[in-house]
Scaffold this active site. Sequence first.
Site, PDB file in Angstrom:
ATOM      1  N   TYR A  42     -34.876  -2.013  11.910  1.00 55.05           N
ATOM      2  CA  TYR A  42     -35.221  -2.199  13.327  1.00 55.05           C
ATOM      3  C   TYR A  42     -33.996  -2.259  14.222  1.00 55.05           C
ATOM      4  O   TYR A  42     -33.968  -1.670  15.292  1.00 55.05           O
ATOM      5  CB  TYR A  42     -36.040  -3.492  13.508  1.00 55.05           C
ATOM      6  CG  TYR A  42     -37.420  -3.356  12.914  1.00 55.05           C
ATOM      7  CD1 TYR A  42     -38.463  -2.845  13.673  1.00 55.05           C
ATOM      8  CD2 TYR A  42     -37.666  -3.677  11.587  1.00 55.05           C
ATOM      9  CE1 TYR A  42     -39.722  -2.678  13.137  1.00 55.05           C
ATOM     10  CE2 TYR A  42     -38.928  -3.520  11.037  1.00 55.05           C
ATOM     11  CZ  TYR A  42     -39.946  -3.017  11.814  1.00 55.05           C
ATOM     12  OH  TYR A  42     -41.195  -2.839  11.273  1.00 55.05           O
ATOM     13  N   ARG A  77     -49.004   3.948   5.067  1.00 57.26           N
ATOM     14  CA  ARG A  77     -48.519   2.828   4.254  1.00 57.26           C
ATOM     15  C   ARG A  77     -49.265   1.562   4.677  1.00 57.26           C
ATOM     16  O   ARG A  77     -49.211   1.168   5.835  1.00 57.26           O
ATOM     17  CB  ARG A  77     -47.008   2.657   4.447  1.00 57.26           C
ATOM     18  CG  ARG A  77     -46.468   1.435   3.768  1.00 57.26           C
ATOM     19  CD  ARG A  77     -44.953   1.282   3.864  1.00 57.26           C
ATOM     20  NE  ARG A  77     -44.613   0.027   3.234  1.00 57.26           N
ATOM     21  CZ  ARG A  77     -44.113  -1.038   3.866  1.00 57.26           C
ATOM     22  NH1 ARG A  77     -43.818  -0.998   5.145  1.00 57.26           N
ATOM     23  NH2 ARG A  77     -43.902  -2.162   3.213  1.00 57.26           N
ATOM     24  N   GLU A  91     -40.025  -6.544   1.790  1.00 52.81           N
ATOM     25  CA  GLU A  91     -39.012  -7.458   2.333  1.00 52.81           C
ATOM     26  C   GLU A  91     -39.013  -8.832   1.664  1.00 52.81           C
ATOM     27  O   GLU A  91     -39.295  -9.855   2.312  1.00 52.81           O
ATOM     28  CB  GLU A  91     -39.207  -7.632   3.845  1.00 52.81           C
ATOM     29  CG  GLU A  91     -39.124  -6.354   4.635  1.00 52.81           C
ATOM     30  CD  GLU A  91     -39.118  -6.580   6.154  1.00 52.81           C
ATOM     31  OE1 GLU A  91     -39.323  -7.717   6.587  1.00 52.81           O
ATOM     32  OE2 GLU A  91     -38.895  -5.615   6.886  1.00 52.81           O
ATOM     33  N   ASN A  94     -36.662  -0.794   5.498  1.00 56.56           N
ATOM     34  CA  ASN A  94     -37.187  -1.133   6.829  1.00 56.56           C
ATOM     35  C   ASN A  94     -36.006  -1.393   7.744  1.00 56.56           C
ATOM     36  O   ASN A  94     -35.129  -2.197   7.416  1.00 56.56           O
ATOM     37  CB  ASN A  94     -38.050  -2.396   6.778  1.00 56.56           C
ATOM     38  CG  ASN A  94     -39.330  -2.191   5.989  1.00 56.56           C
ATOM     39  OD1 ASN A  94     -39.666  -1.066   5.616  1.00 56.56           O
ATOM     40  ND2 ASN A  94     -40.053  -3.258   5.742  1.00 56.56           N
ATOM     41  N   HIS A  99     -47.250  -7.954   0.949  1.00 56.06           N
ATOM     42  CA  HIS A  99     -46.619  -8.010   2.275  1.00 56.06           C
ATOM     43  C   HIS A  99     -46.867  -9.423   2.822  1.00 56.06           C
ATOM     44  O   HIS A  99     -47.586  -9.616   3.791  1.00 56.06           O
ATOM     45  CB  HIS A  99     -47.193  -6.911   3.171  1.00 56.06           C
ATOM     46  CG  HIS A  99     -46.347  -6.585   4.380  1.00 56.06           C
ATOM     47  ND1 HIS A  99     -45.970  -5.302   4.692  1.00 56.06           N
ATOM     48  CD2 HIS A  99     -45.822  -7.368   5.339  1.00 56.06           C
ATOM     49  CE1 HIS A  99     -45.250  -5.312   5.814  1.00 56.06           C
ATOM     50  NE2 HIS A  99     -45.156  -6.555   6.229  1.00 56.06           N
ATOM     51  N   GLU A 140     -40.349   1.348   7.492  1.00 56.98           N
ATOM     52  CA  GLU A 140     -40.719   0.755   8.788  1.00 56.98           C
ATOM     53  C   GLU A 140     -39.605   1.015   9.780  1.00 56.98           C
ATOM     54  O   GLU A 140     -38.420   0.914   9.429  1.00 56.98           O
ATOM     55  CB  GLU A 140     -40.911  -0.772   8.690  1.00 56.98           C
ATOM     56  CG  GLU A 140     -42.155  -1.214   7.979  1.00 56.98           C
ATOM     57  CD  GLU A 140     -42.287  -2.740   7.911  1.00 56.98           C
ATOM     58  OE1 GLU A 140     -41.750  -3.449   8.790  1.00 56.98           O
ATOM     59  OE2 GLU A 140     -42.923  -3.212   6.953  1.00 56.98           O
TER      60      GLU A 140
HETATM   61  C1  FCB Z   1     -40.969  -6.493   9.482  1.00 55.47           C
HETATM   62  C2  FCB Z   1     -42.280  -6.745   8.766  1.00 55.47           C
HETATM   63  C3  FCB Z   1     -43.486  -6.199   9.502  1.00 55.47           C
HETATM   64  C4  FCB Z   1     -43.393  -6.387  10.988  1.00 55.47           C
HETATM   65  C5  FCB Z   1     -42.054  -5.947  11.515  1.00 55.47           C
HETATM   66  C6  FCB Z   1     -41.903  -6.076  13.008  1.00 55.47           C
HETATM   67  O1  FCB Z   1     -40.027  -7.420   9.066  1.00 55.47           O
HETATM   68  O2  FCB Z   1     -42.238  -6.147   7.500  1.00 55.47           O
HETATM   69  O3  FCB Z   1     -44.625  -6.789   8.943  1.00 55.47           O
HETATM   70  O4  FCB Z   1     -43.689  -7.681  11.320  1.00 55.47           O
HETATM   71  O5  FCB Z   1     -41.022  -6.637  10.883  1.00 55.47           O
END
Ligand code: FCB
Length: 459
Positions: free
Chosen positions: A301, A78, A167, A299, A122, A360
Amino acid sequence: MSENNHFPKDFIWGAATAAYQIEGAWNEDGKGESNWDRFSHTPGKILEGHTGDVACDHYHRYPEDIELMKHLGLAAYRFSTSWARILPEGRGKVNQKGLDFYSRLVDGLLEADIMPFATLYHWDLPQALEDEGGWTVRSTAEAFAEYAEAISKHLGDRIKSWATLNEPACSAWLGHLLGIDAPGIKDINKALLASHHLLLAHGLAVPLLRKNAPKAEVGIVLNTSWAEAASNSRADLDDARKGDGLWGRWFIDPVFGRGYPQDVVRDVIAQGAKPDFMDCVKPGDLATISAPLDFIGINYYTRNLHRAAEEGNEPQERFRAEKSPENFSELEWEKYADGLHFLLTRVAFEYQPRKIYVTENGASYSIGPDEDGRVHDKYRVSYYRDHVAAMQRTLAAGVPLAGYFAWSLLDNFEWRSGYTQRFGIVWVDFETQERTLKDSALYYRNVIKKNALVEEIEQ
Ligand code: FCB
């Protein structure tokens, strides 16, 4: 390993990057300036004054990077395309050399049997459009349609999967409300205009992508948050609702035909938005924005823990995780794999997308090569192991989860943190541009090879 640790046969394992974060070559071969070029060149905006001028030099080193991907066994890659490389002025004249670069990249991937997953936006907007008001004006959404047409006409079905935006919540809120990302504006009304024009741009692009790439799939990538209240107090619960609304539902609801959530309209007006801010939503816009999609990319985290200031209200025990490197990465993002499972399950059952990808997922640790040149990034390995395990629970719950992309293939320009935060499964020495597989890359390679949750790295 038991059979249960296996993933479906056609599950797609990939890795992700973004143009501004890796390409470099910021002013080569006719590329126009982007708002991120401008922002990073403005003193004080990026830690240590770093810029994406060279980044991972992927623009020149992409053949080597494709080799790395092949070595890892990736089924998909990607990446994002730079609008200002294709249309240096944002609209009008197409820069053939920009198209040629992506054409070479895509052909290289196909030759290596890696499926190209492209994201059109992006976060890097041509500066020429920023100068006209950027996302705060409607004409930028129309220019995005021109860009989508130009690139999909050229790359069409060679791309397996097209995502319009990455995002949009970050483009809108980080770029226009908090002002910590390009273009660095702090104005709630401009941020709200930006959010609508971003979604409109998405909606305008969908039919063009379908026309030019009838065999490819089309979707959008959102960072719908997993919001939790730190206690059961009214104040914390309401703060979590607000966070979930602004970062998540404000984007995913209109994409799935539900329009903009009214509780968020009330929240932002209470925060100072003009009561008539919704006038930017013209007749037909919501229908455009909710064009049916083949997939939604999520995405993920960390969870967002909501703690409203309130006397005498202690967070629940489970929210007092020890701040060890095992539990928190260097951005102080908590490792919370259950959040991925909860979020995917919620998105699946509430919005009924045809298909979901985790587009992500990853963690920032700066652990570098030891004397033997090996990178023992054990916390990142543990992060990936926990999230791969979480996806198995998600699949078992019947969620149409079709693939997973590690963020990121390479250490890269981490926006406002510059090169001080490293998310790569591959170490990049930014002096020499040498790439070294970290233990997390070897772990991931083993997951891919076995198509299963594995415990160990592959030597
Ligand atoms: C996300 C972004 C990516 C990267 C990660 C850590 O929000 O999409 O580009 O910076 O965080």
